[in-house]
Write an enzyme that holds these catalytic residues in place. Structure first.
Site, PDB file in Angstrom:
ATOM      1  N   GLU A   1     -14.625   3.691  10.468  1.00  0.00           N
ATOM      2  CA  GLU A   1     -15.045   4.764  11.375  1.00  0.00           C
ATOM      3  C   GLU A   1     -14.851   6.153  10.780  1.00  0.00           C
ATOM      4  O   GLU A   1     -13.943   6.378   9.989  1.00  0.00           O
ATOM      5  CB  GLU A   1     -14.188   4.749  12.664  1.00  0.00           C
ATOM      6  CG  GLU A   1     -14.266   3.487  13.466  1.00  0.00           C
ATOM      7  CD  GLU A   1     -13.405   3.532  14.724  1.00  0.00           C
ATOM      8  OE1 GLU A   1     -12.724   4.564  14.960  1.00  0.00           O
ATOM      9  OE2 GLU A   1     -13.423   2.548  15.477  1.00  0.00           O
TER      10      GLU A   1
ATOM     11  N   TYR B   1     -11.212 -11.236  11.853  1.00  0.00           N
ATOM     12  CA  TYR B   1     -10.883 -12.306  10.937  1.00  0.00           C
ATOM     13  C   TYR B   1     -10.854 -13.612  11.717  1.00  0.00           C
ATOM     14  O   TYR B   1     -10.446 -13.651  12.878  1.00  0.00           O
ATOM     15  CB  TYR B   1      -9.514 -12.063  10.294  1.00  0.00           C
ATOM     16  CG  TYR B   1      -9.531 -10.905   9.345  1.00  0.00           C
ATOM     17  CD1 TYR B   1     -10.047 -11.033   8.064  1.00  0.00           C
ATOM     18  CD2 TYR B   1      -9.064  -9.655   9.736  1.00  0.00           C
ATOM     19  CE1 TYR B   1     -10.087  -9.960   7.202  1.00  0.00           C
ATOM     20  CE2 TYR B   1      -9.099  -8.577   8.875  1.00  0.00           C
ATOM     21  CZ  TYR B   1      -9.617  -8.731   7.610  1.00  0.00           C
ATOM     22  OH  TYR B   1      -9.658  -7.671   6.763  1.00  0.00           O
TER      23      TYR B   1
ATOM     24  N   TYR C   1      -8.760   7.131  20.476  1.00  0.00           N
ATOM     25  CA  TYR C   1      -9.862   6.640  19.645  1.00  0.00           C
ATOM     26  C   TYR C   1      -9.934   5.119  19.612  1.00  0.00           C
ATOM     27  O   TYR C   1     -10.652   4.545  18.808  1.00  0.00           O
ATOM     28  CB  TYR C   1      -9.828   7.331  18.270  1.00  0.00           C
ATOM     29  CG  TYR C   1     -10.230   8.779  18.491  1.00  0.00           C
ATOM     30  CD1 TYR C   1     -11.564   9.165  18.458  1.00  0.00           C
ATOM     31  CD2 TYR C   1      -9.284   9.731  18.901  1.00  0.00           C
ATOM     32  CE1 TYR C   1     -11.957  10.460  18.779  1.00  0.00           C
ATOM     33  CE2 TYR C   1      -9.661  11.028  19.228  1.00  0.00           C
ATOM     34  CZ  TYR C   1     -11.003  11.385  19.163  1.00  0.00           C
ATOM     35  OH  TYR C   1     -11.397  12.649  19.502  1.00  0.00           O
TER      36      TYR C   1
ATOM     37  N   GLN D   1       0.825  -1.212   0.000  1.00  0.00           N
ATOM     38  CA  GLN D   1       0.000   0.000   0.000  1.00  0.00           C
ATOM     39  C   GLN D   1       0.855   1.257   0.000  1.00  0.00           C
ATOM     40  O   GLN D   1       0.326   2.370   0.032  1.00  0.00           O
ATOM     41  CB  GLN D   1      -0.919  -0.011   1.231  1.00  0.00           C
ATOM     42  CG  GLN D   1      -1.880  -1.207   1.254  1.00  0.00           C
ATOM     43  CD  GLN D   1      -2.507  -1.444   2.621  1.00  0.00           C
ATOM     44  OE1 GLN D   1      -2.211  -0.749   3.583  1.00  0.00           O
ATOM     45  NE2 GLN D   1      -3.375  -2.444   2.712  1.00  0.00           N
TER      46      GLN D   1
ATOM     47  N   HIS E   1      -0.789  -0.080   5.743  1.00  0.00           N
ATOM     48  CA  HIS E   1      -1.325   0.914   6.675  1.00  0.00           C
ATOM     49  C   HIS E   1      -0.416   2.130   6.876  1.00  0.00           C
ATOM     50  O   HIS E   1       0.044   2.414   7.963  1.00  0.00           O
ATOM     51  CB  HIS E   1      -1.637   0.259   8.032  1.00  0.00           C
ATOM     52  CG  HIS E   1      -2.657  -0.844   7.935  1.00  0.00           C
ATOM     53  ND1 HIS E   1      -3.237  -1.414   9.032  1.00  0.00           N
ATOM     54  CD2 HIS E   1      -3.207  -1.483   6.857  1.00  0.00           C
ATOM     55  CE1 HIS E   1      -4.093  -2.360   8.632  1.00  0.00           C
ATOM     56  NE2 HIS E   1      -4.077  -2.408   7.322  1.00  0.00           N
TER      57      HIS E   1
END
Lengths: 382, 382
Positions: free
Chosen positions: A251, A272, A261, A92, A158
């Protein structure tokens, strides 16, 4: 598509006339009227973000593998700008968000977020830098890195990330946790955080953790997972972010200074394999702020744009969000901060939506995350 | 999960007590009442299909990489049966559908569809064979191949396939086109077809193309893409199939003898890259039958089960279909053959749904296509 871009003989600043697009303007039904969708540009390789240049000069578009290009208002796509940093384009990772300085007309500063590899190239973290856009739009000059996510922990997952300036000129960076869950709660690390810095990378004195030992002073809020959308609410001036849950539990948050958070202690995701996430304690955990909005089924959200424009009044007080897995654009209707209705749009395109932006012309601009990605211009039929 | 299956020391017929499942029964809202979902078995590796044994003996479940297993009604998972053919387990290929002979109680015949490699192992096609289930449920005896998709053209894509017996004992095989589009219209090839054979693999005299030169006599209908769902409509006795469109344009068809279902000449899909599919002429083409139902946005459908059971009356005259990309179960309400309403269910599971079946007990059974796949039992709360 790249064969249709006549790249071979161009100097950097040349704008490339794409061959005429085969696709006519398409129309699709939506709750508030017929959508008109035109393909402004195609052949973009996994485009990730766009930023509008002033005075109708077009847009800056990032492609994940590392190119920054100009797309003119008529869809002509420029050659890659020079002066852009080397990015770690694996998984990513790559070139991610782009934002203009709030005083761009004076300083011509362009901010980029990107995955940056470590010395060995094995792992990477998110970095943010800035450079001056040359008058001929061909290059970024004097690019320098103003922020680095430390330590570098990602093997490809991420990175986040989005860049948002607030009304006072502070720069928020919404980050991912590099798929190292526990780090989101570690205040000595920059994974899974929203950070707040000054445009030159220094830390504002009034950040919530300034002066605490073993805490990174850049941190604004923590306990985030992989944030791929962020925008300033134009009616309140507050930062909104969105993030991917693990499996379910995407979210929206309105990050407040010093607040937690929850990830990975609190999550609405179903795990999973039905095996619990080791750290997870439930949907709500004492000391953690509940998400402002949650999707039990993950659309895999990315990008975020508030609609505050006169052109399409039906969209007023909406926020648009892209959906990768769901292959849609989500429109949320707001009353104050409250989300009172949700519409799914443009599913007929069957395309992963990576970014959504509202242009100065009031049209919605959409980037599709594909090997042959498109920049779409979306409006409501009069 | 496989470490939780105590495989090491078992003889083939032993049934494995899984450790108690951590997941309690879950409930989710649905249009017709609260869904109760229990995980009957987990740790299945990309399960693809299931078939119910008579007299409450449980189910046969295929795993794509090549195993056929018994799952008892209480969820105990058996070791792989022996006597199952070697499969070509690459890409979408492997062990696919399973069906019992209509006279299973007498002949104990189990039919399997699977990807079979060519001599060099470079390419593969769909094959169907049958073997006799041993009394101790440990093996298939005398397995022999009764059908081969010729030529073998797949490098890993679009094998279909589903097996359906009709009321007269004919075996329908719903196939894919091996991602070789044009072959769907080639009547000398078995790609992109529904075929109809007798249980021993011979061709019925009344097949529509019997006796025509250069046409494969097995063909029942043509112009299909990748069919991954098929079932016999219990109220009409007709075959229904479903297939994936290219990008958009998933279809339900009711294949009639000798008819052309259009692919790749006619498709409702929006094409990748906005480049037209070379052969495509539009959504409707003269001589091709329109789909019975089409989704402009592809859920990526797989599996198909009509609900004709007394247990949950609210579901009567529905057809259930799994959705891989959309990660849902789709329920279509029927009036006659007409689809009058659509409900999306179980999106909260965030799981790719590969197969759906209605059990003799009236519960809906769902297989999730995951490395750690689950067999779910779904009912409506009383």
């Amino acid at each position: 598509m790249s064969s249709r871009l006549w790249l071979a003989s161009l100097c950097a600043a040349t704008l490339l006339p794409l061959t005429a697009l085969a696709a006519p303007e398409r129309t699709f039904p939506s709750e508030l009227g017929t959508l008109q969708v035109s393909t402004l540009a195609e052949g973009l390789k996994h485009p990730w973000a766009l930023a509008f240049l002033p005075d109708g000069q077009g847009m800056l578009v990032t492609e994940r593998q590392g190119n920054l290009r100009i797309v003119l208002a008529d869809g002509k796509v420029g050659a890659p700008l020079s002066g852009v940093p080397q990015v770690w384009a694996k998984g990513q990772g790559g070139l991610l968000d782009v934002a203009l300085s709030p005083s761009f007309k004076q300083d011509r500063m362009v901010y980029l977020s990107f995955a940056e590899g470590d010395a060995k190239g094995d792992k990477a973290g998110t970095a943010v830098g800035r450079g001056r856009l040359s008058p001929d739009l061909s290059r970024l000059e004097d690019f320098n890195v103003i922020f680095r996510q430390q330590p570098k922990l990602s093997v490809g997952n991420h990175f986040g990330s989005r860049l948002v300036f607030d009304r006072d000129g502070y720069l928020f960076i919404a980050l991912g946790e590099n798929n190292e869950r526990a780090t989101s709660q570690d205040l000595d690390k920059l994974q899974g955080k929203v950070v707040r810095i000054l445009p030159d990378g220094t830390v504002p004195d009034d950040n919530p953790f300034v002066g605490q030992s073993s805490v990174r002073p850049e941190i604004w809020s923590y306990g985030h997972r992989n944030q791929q959308g962020a925008a300033l609410n134009p009616w309140t001036g507050e930062l909104w972010t969105n993030e991917h849950g693990p499996r379910g539990g995407d979210e929206i948050n309105i990050p407040k200074p010093g607040k937690n958070y929850g990830w990975p202690l609190a999550t609405h995701g179903i795990n999973y394999s039905l095996l619990p996430i080791p750290e997870a304690q439930g949907k709500q955990v004492k000391g953690a702020v509940d998400p402002h909005h949650v999707w039990e089924k993950s659309p895999a959200i990315s990008g975020m744009a508030f609609y505050d424009n006169e052109r399409f009044k039906a969209w007023d007080h909406s926020v648009f969000i892209g959906a990768l897995a769901a292959q849609e654009v989500i429109r949320l209707k707001l009353e104050g901060d409250k989300i009172v209705a949700e519409e799914r749009m443009l599913g007929q395109l069957n395309a992963r939506v990576r970014d959504v932006r509202v242009g100065p012309d009031g049209f919605l601009y959409v980037l599709t995350d594909e090997e042959d990605g498109e920049l779409l211009k979306v409006g409501l039929q009069p």
